[in-house]
Design an enzyme around this catalytic site. Structure first.
Site, PDB file in Angstrom:
ATOM      1  N   ASN A  81     -19.552  -1.276   9.980  1.00 21.35           N
ATOM      2  CA  ASN A  81     -19.318  -1.125   8.547  1.00 21.35           C
ATOM      3  C   ASN A  81     -20.471  -1.734   7.753  1.00 21.35           C
ATOM      4  O   ASN A  81     -21.175  -2.650   8.222  1.00 21.35           O
ATOM      5  CB  ASN A  81     -17.953  -1.653   8.102  1.00 21.35           C
ATOM      6  CG  ASN A  81     -17.671  -3.089   8.462  1.00 21.35           C
ATOM      7  OD1 ASN A  81     -18.252  -3.631   9.394  1.00 21.35           O
ATOM      8  ND2 ASN A  81     -16.765  -3.716   7.750  1.00 21.35           N
ATOM      9  N   GLU A 137     -21.019  -2.865   3.855  1.00 22.17           N
ATOM     10  CA  GLU A 137     -20.455  -3.042   2.512  1.00 22.17           C
ATOM     11  C   GLU A 137     -21.550  -3.102   1.457  1.00 22.17           C
ATOM     12  O   GLU A 137     -22.749  -3.119   1.775  1.00 22.17           O
ATOM     13  CB  GLU A 137     -19.574  -4.297   2.510  1.00 22.17           C
ATOM     14  CG  GLU A 137     -18.396  -4.120   3.457  1.00 22.17           C
ATOM     15  CD  GLU A 137     -17.388  -5.260   3.411  1.00 22.17           C
ATOM     16  OE1 GLU A 137     -17.682  -6.311   2.813  1.00 22.17           O
ATOM     17  OE2 GLU A 137     -16.303  -5.072   3.983  1.00 22.17           O
ATOM     18  N   TYR A 153     -18.502  -2.252  -4.655  1.00 28.33           N
ATOM     19  CA  TYR A 153     -17.582  -2.093  -3.522  1.00 28.33           C
ATOM     20  C   TYR A 153     -17.366  -0.665  -3.011  1.00 28.33           C
ATOM     21  O   TYR A 153     -17.386  -0.438  -1.813  1.00 28.33           O
ATOM     22  CB  TYR A 153     -16.213  -2.730  -3.840  1.00 28.33           C
ATOM     23  CG  TYR A 153     -16.214  -4.235  -3.960  1.00 28.33           C
ATOM     24  CD1 TYR A 153     -17.387  -4.994  -3.832  1.00 28.33           C
ATOM     25  CD2 TYR A 153     -15.030  -4.925  -4.209  1.00 28.33           C
ATOM     26  CE1 TYR A 153     -17.379  -6.373  -3.943  1.00 28.33           C
ATOM     27  CE2 TYR A 153     -15.014  -6.312  -4.315  1.00 28.33           C
ATOM     28  CZ  TYR A 153     -16.184  -7.036  -4.182  1.00 28.33           C
ATOM     29  OH  TYR A 153     -16.173  -8.398  -4.288  1.00 28.33           O
ATOM     30  N   GLU A 159     -16.834   3.904  11.512  1.00 28.85           N
ATOM     31  CA  GLU A 159     -16.672   5.219  12.149  1.00 28.85           C
ATOM     32  C   GLU A 159     -17.577   6.246  11.485  1.00 28.85           C
ATOM     33  O   GLU A 159     -18.230   7.059  12.147  1.00 28.85           O
ATOM     34  CB  GLU A 159     -15.216   5.701  12.024  1.00 28.85           C
ATOM     35  CG  GLU A 159     -14.208   4.810  12.690  1.00 28.85           C
ATOM     36  CD  GLU A 159     -13.651   3.745  11.738  1.00 28.85           C
ATOM     37  OE1 GLU A 159     -14.436   3.144  10.972  1.00 28.85           O
ATOM     38  OE2 GLU A 159     -12.435   3.519  11.771  1.00 28.85           O
TER      39      GLU A 159
HETATM   40  N1  THU Z   1     -13.345  -0.489   7.690  1.00 34.10           N
HETATM   41  C1  THU Z   1     -13.994   0.253   8.631  1.00 34.10           C
HETATM   42  O1  THU Z   1     -15.178   0.061   8.891  1.00 34.10           O
HETATM   43  N2  THU Z   1     -13.281   1.213   9.273  1.00 34.10           N
HETATM   44  C2  THU Z   1     -11.984   1.509   9.014  1.00 34.10           C
HETATM   45  O2  THU Z   1     -11.484   2.512   9.487  1.00 34.10           O
HETATM   46  C3  THU Z   1     -11.181   0.581   8.220  1.00 34.10           C
HETATM   47  C4  THU Z   1     -11.959  -0.320   7.318  1.00 34.10           C
HETATM   48  C5  THU Z   1     -14.109  -1.499   6.953  1.00 34.10           C
HETATM   49  C6  THU Z   1     -14.379  -1.131   5.529  1.00 34.10           C
HETATM   50  C7  THU Z   1     -14.601  -2.477   4.904  1.00 34.10           C
HETATM   51  O3  THU Z   1     -15.967  -2.834   5.073  1.00 34.10           O
HETATM   52  C8  THU Z   1     -13.744  -3.429   5.729  1.00 34.10           C
HETATM   53  O4  THU Z   1     -13.417  -2.716   6.917  1.00 34.10           O
HETATM   54  C9  THU Z   1     -12.476  -3.849   5.031  1.00 34.10           C
HETATM   55  O5  THU Z   1     -11.772  -2.748   4.576  1.00 34.10           O
END
Ligand code: THU
Length: 148
Positions: free
Chosen positions: A55, A57, A61, A68
């Protein structure tokens, strides 16, 4: 010898282990200073290649990206279009203690490139603890490109 799961088109132990290991290796790359929730994925292409993602960020936001979809973006950018399955794991500050099911947007992105009955999703809590689902189980009655 093939196990029952492989006969059903689902991954065997060795494939799962390899994907979970690759996802665990990718987890330290997660950039999640805001939620502190680190996620990693390992996407298996039909040709056997694997793309990991984490992920990413953002101070704005909504500009953040899930692990994924990062893996899919890497693979699709490399010309891949056919996928077998994906392993996903994550946890607060990178400590994986529970399941990390893909969010709804990620499930829909998987649906774009894969048949819901064929594509599988491994949720892992460790190398030994995992659950395997089809995309159909996690996204029933889905809307896909063939409907347009
Ligand atoms: N997140 C993912 O990377 N994949 C998901 O399927 C669920 C959520 C991440 C997004 C964000 O950076 C953090 O988890 C909290 O939501």
């Amino acid at each position: 010898m093939e196990g029952k799961r492989e006969q059903a088109g689902l991954p065997g132990e060795a494939v799962i282990r390899s994907l979970v290991e690759q996802a665990l290796d990718a987890l330290p790359s997660a950039y999640a200073p805001y939620s502190r929730f680190h996620v990693a994925a390992a996407l298996l292409c039909r040709d056997g290649s694997v793309y990991t993602g984490c992920n990413m960020e953002n101070a704005s936001y909504p500009a953040g990206l899930c692990a994924e979809r990062a893996a899919f973006a890497k693979a699709v950018s490399d010309g891949k279009r056919e996928f077998s399955g994906i392993a996903v794991l994550g946890g607060r500050d990178g400590h994986v203690t529970d399941w990390c099911p893909p969010c709804g947007i990620c499930r829909q992105v998987m649906r774009e490139f894969a048949g819901p009955e064929e594509f599988w999703i491994v949720l892992a809590r460790s190398l030994e603890e995992y659950r395997v689902y089809t995309l159909e189980q996690l996204l029933p009655e889905s809307f896909g490109p063939e409907r347009l």
